[in-house]
Design a protein around this motif. Sequence first.
Motif, PDB file in Angstrom:
ATOM      1  N   LEU A  24      -2.437  -8.441   6.137  1.00 53.41           N
ATOM      2  CA  LEU A  24      -2.588  -9.356   5.003  1.00 53.41           C
ATOM      3  C   LEU A  24      -3.962  -9.276   4.352  1.00 53.41           C
ATOM      4  N   LYS A  27      -5.316 -11.646   1.462  1.00 51.63           N
ATOM      5  CA  LYS A  27      -4.189 -12.456   0.990  1.00 51.63           C
ATOM      6  C   LYS A  27      -3.941 -13.658   1.896  1.00 51.63           C
ATOM      7  N   ALA A  28      -4.557 -13.669   3.078  1.00 55.37           N
ATOM      8  CA  ALA A  28      -4.434 -14.798   3.998  1.00 55.37           C
ATOM      9  C   ALA A  28      -5.679 -15.659   3.927  1.00 55.37           C
ATOM     10  N   VAL A  42      -1.454 -19.150   3.672  1.00 55.94           N
ATOM     11  CA  VAL A  42      -1.658 -18.345   2.461  1.00 55.94           C
ATOM     12  C   VAL A  42      -1.705 -19.262   1.250  1.00 55.94           C
ATOM     13  N   ASN A  46      -0.378 -16.015  -3.554  1.00 56.53           N
ATOM     14  CA  ASN A  46      -0.137 -14.843  -2.704  1.00 56.53           C
ATOM     15  C   ASN A  46       1.062 -14.991  -1.778  1.00 56.53           C
ATOM     16  N   TYR A  47       1.743 -16.123  -1.869  1.00 50.05           N
ATOM     17  CA  TYR A  47       2.814 -16.444  -0.919  1.00 50.05           C
ATOM     18  C   TYR A  47       3.918 -15.392  -0.895  1.00 50.05           C
ATOM     19  N   ALA A  50       2.586 -11.895   0.240  1.00 50.48           N
ATOM     20  CA  ALA A  50       2.246 -11.918   1.668  1.00 50.48           C
ATOM     21  C   ALA A  50       3.500 -11.835   2.530  1.00 50.48           C
ATOM     22  N   CYS A  51       4.545 -12.507   2.115  1.00 50.96           N
ATOM     23  CA  CYS A  51       5.791 -12.460   2.891  1.00 50.96           C
ATOM     24  C   CYS A  51       6.432 -11.078   2.822  1.00 50.96           C
TER      25      CYS A  51
END
Length: 206
Positions: A24, A27-28, A42, A46-47, A50-51
Amino acid sequence: MQQANLAAVAPGTEATLQAVTAALGDKARGVENRLDEVTVTVGAANYLEACRILREAPGCQFEQLIDLCGVDYSEYKMGDWDGPRYAVVVHLLSVSLNQRVRVRVFCGDDDLPAIDSLTSVWSAANWFEREAFDLYGIVFEGHADLRRILTDYGFIGHPFRKDFPVSGHVEMIYDAEKKRVIYQPVSIEPREITPRIIREEKYGLQ
């Protein structure tokens, strides 16, 4: 990004934590271990990306979404909470690597909580997101069929919000004249019951 907490982590959890942190990057907002469980926080922007990374990246490969729920933090820590009110929490499972991770994201607007839908990443998110919408009023942008799933179409409000009255706003009864079920305002007034405690002077000593 916050430093990952590597202290006192079980071997399998440490590998998951390191793999997620590396995948990540920035992004985390934070990756931490609590009770041998890895939690990633997050930002809303960026959710979705990121997933996707957590599903595809080597060392992660979280193929399955096993749970998604809403959270209302308004009374968290007895109301001593300074932050966004609503969050979405996702639990992911990697069958191929036998590991799990929890992802948490906060909605930016308390008045109209909204976040990206994950249905394009995991189709299993469909009903979970409908449930979070129904119970918390969280809007999942990009969801193809976002409607109530547990309460009725005429239901008012979102019953898992902390400010939702215990008695609700309306009640459902059968109207004999109309020969159908109807809604009407709640006829029971909410009341707080304080238990009455009676202590006898020598109770339990006989």
